[in-house]
Design a protein around this motif. Sequence first.
Motif, mmCIF file in Angstrom:
data_model
loop_
_atom_site.group_PDB
_atom_site.id
_atom_site.type_symbol
_atom_site.label_atom_id
_atom_site.label_comp_id
_atom_site.label_asym_id
_atom_site.label_seq_id
_atom_site.Cartn_x
_atom_site.Cartn_y
_atom_site.Cartn_z
ATOM 1 N N THR A 153 0.981 -1.253 -0.155
ATOM 2 C CA THR A 153 -0.002 -0.034 0.016
ATOM 3 C C THR A 153 0.892 1.180 -0.025
ATOM 4 O O THR A 153 1.773 1.436 0.872
ATOM 5 C CB THR A 153 -0.971 -0.076 1.255
ATOM 6 O OG1 THR A 153 -1.760 -1.045 1.279
ATOM 7 C CG2 THR A 153 -1.925 1.308 1.018
ATOM 8 N N ARG A 154 0.717 2.110 -0.899
ATOM 9 C CA ARG A 154 1.713 3.262 -0.907
ATOM 10 C C ARG A 154 0.737 4.505 -0.334
ATOM 11 O O ARG A 154 -0.387 4.669 -0.655
ATOM 12 C CB ARG A 154 1.891 3.605 -2.432
ATOM 13 C CG ARG A 154 2.664 2.447 -3.040
ATOM 14 C CD ARG A 154 3.126 2.996 -4.582
ATOM 15 N NE ARG A 154 3.885 1.766 -5.008
ATOM 16 C CZ ARG A 154 5.084 1.444 -5.143
ATOM 17 N NH1 ARG A 154 5.958 2.416 -4.165
ATOM 18 N NH2 ARG A 154 5.703 0.447 -5.567
ATOM 19 N N ASP A 166 -10.567 -1.308 8.637
ATOM 20 C CA ASP A 166 -11.311 -1.194 7.084
ATOM 21 C C ASP A 166 -10.317 -1.202 5.877
ATOM 22 O O ASP A 166 -10.572 -0.917 4.820
ATOM 23 C CB ASP A 166 -11.860 0.296 7.094
ATOM 24 C CG ASP A 166 -10.741 1.329 7.254
ATOM 25 O OD1 ASP A 166 -9.797 1.114 7.550
ATOM 26 O OD2 ASP A 166 -11.335 2.377 7.351
ATOM 27 N N GLY A 167 -9.054 -1.691 6.422
ATOM 28 C CA GLY A 167 -7.954 -1.803 5.285
ATOM 29 C C GLY A 167 -6.962 -0.683 5.068
ATOM 30 O O GLY A 167 -6.075 -0.489 4.457
ATOM 31 N N VAL A 226 -1.225 12.693 14.057
ATOM 32 C CA VAL A 226 -1.470 11.324 13.606
ATOM 33 C C VAL A 226 -2.256 11.618 12.288
ATOM 34 O O VAL A 226 -3.306 12.110 12.262
ATOM 35 C CB VAL A 226 -2.489 10.723 14.687
ATOM 36 C CG1 VAL A 226 -3.180 9.480 14.267
ATOM 37 C CG2 VAL A 226 -1.531 10.926 16.211
ATOM 38 N N GLN A 227 -1.887 10.841 11.380
ATOM 39 C CA GLN A 227 -2.680 10.627 10.025
ATOM 40 C C GLN A 227 -3.449 9.233 9.854
ATOM 41 O O GLN A 227 -2.629 8.213 10.212
ATOM 42 C CB GLN A 227 -1.434 10.913 9.047
ATOM 43 C CG GLN A 227 -1.070 12.378 8.891
ATOM 44 C CD GLN A 227 0.026 12.170 8.012
ATOM 45 O OE1 GLN A 227 1.251 11.872 7.732
ATOM 46 N NE2 GLN A 227 -0.135 12.895 6.605
ATOM 47 N N VAL A 228 -4.444 9.442 9.369
ATOM 48 C CA VAL A 228 -5.021 8.366 9.157
ATOM 49 C C VAL A 228 -5.355 8.123 7.270
ATOM 50 O O VAL A 228 -5.716 9.053 6.847
ATOM 51 C CB VAL A 228 -6.708 8.216 9.573
ATOM 52 C CG1 VAL A 228 -7.437 7.032 9.003
ATOM 53 C CG2 VAL A 228 -6.616 8.195 11.090
ATOM 54 N N PHE A 229 -4.854 7.063 6.899
ATOM 55 C CA PHE A 229 -5.081 6.727 5.485
ATOM 56 C C PHE A 229 -6.252 5.699 4.975
ATOM 57 O O PHE A 229 -6.186 4.654 5.980
ATOM 58 C CB PHE A 229 -3.502 6.472 5.008
ATOM 59 C CG PHE A 229 -2.327 7.374 5.071
ATOM 60 C CD1 PHE A 229 -1.981 8.178 4.167
ATOM 61 C CD2 PHE A 229 -1.840 7.334 6.435
ATOM 62 C CE1 PHE A 229 -1.051 9.095 4.546
ATOM 63 C CE2 PHE A 229 -0.693 8.346 6.520
ATOM 64 C CZ PHE A 229 -0.608 9.310 5.614
ATOM 65 N N ASP A 230 -6.520 5.929 3.867
ATOM 66 C CA ASP A 230 -7.666 4.887 3.638
ATOM 67 C C ASP A 230 -6.909 3.616 2.973
ATOM 68 O O ASP A 230 -5.657 3.561 2.873
ATOM 69 C CB ASP A 230 -8.539 5.555 2.465
ATOM 70 C CG ASP A 230 -8.205 5.803 1.346
ATOM 71 O OD1 ASP A 230 -7.024 5.409 0.790
ATOM 72 O OD2 ASP A 230 -8.878 6.746 0.582
#
Length: 288
Positions: A60-61, A77-78, A94-98
């Motif tokens: 995952t990039r 959720d992946g 804090v970063q959230v990535f899909d």
Amino acid sequence: METTPLTPYARLPRAHARRTILSSTVDAFGQAHWLLAGPERGSVYDALVVTVDDGRVHETRLSAVTARYPHVDALPDGGFVVADARRRGNADHVQVFDALGRPSWSFAVGDGIGHLLADESGDLWVGHFDEGVFGDDPLSSPGVRCWSPTGEAVWTLKPASEVEYVADCYALNVHAGTAWAYPYTEFPLLRLRAGRPVTVWTTPVSGASAIAVHGQGVALFGGYGGDSDRLVLCTLTKTSAEPYAHGTLVRPDGSAIGRRRVVGRGPRIFVQAEPYTAWEVWDLSAAE
């Protein structure tokens, strides 16, 4: 003292050997993840998460990562969460990535992150080291907190009423909706569940870096100086963890572990020795 070998668990594919390993973990579902970047890394950079699950590899990039000293974990959720251990001023760190690696939102949980573990629901349990607890960031002063994956405060340890003193969260284990913390200075074992009182056991072990829990059994791994590979097995009574066996964890080939990362998940302690390309595991439930 009896030696106990770790078991090989997951390995970073050789194709990624030239990249810099920024962080690595084992998530709530047993998948191993490595956060990688190229040699040229600015204040904002792209990164690659390599996931190994029972021999299967997925990449995952992530785009526009900002963490200088990152912690990484996977969300149910992946997607992924990447947190900078140090917070600069009032910044969201804090970063959230899909699941496609795109940044979704960011928020703050406080300076001095020593441990960040997502549970099966996606809530983030954070343990802080002393510079966060005693610094000027009020978000980290409790020492242990739980946050939703969107940055809402779910639960906060209240030292004045629930445990005598927390100066540094030395170890954190998160599994099946329950967190277990092991804080300096007195090194008690704390069972933490959102919405329920904290349960406290005294322990006779100082300086451990990882804990495993299974039923009424507890294992404490690590310690100061020559006890860095020590493994102490205990039984939980009403108020204390009583030791019944002492040993030493070693690599699968019998060698000493050396510098390492550790992650506690329920009955399992995952160990990643330098150069941090492989995870190995010890399971309390199999040892009892």
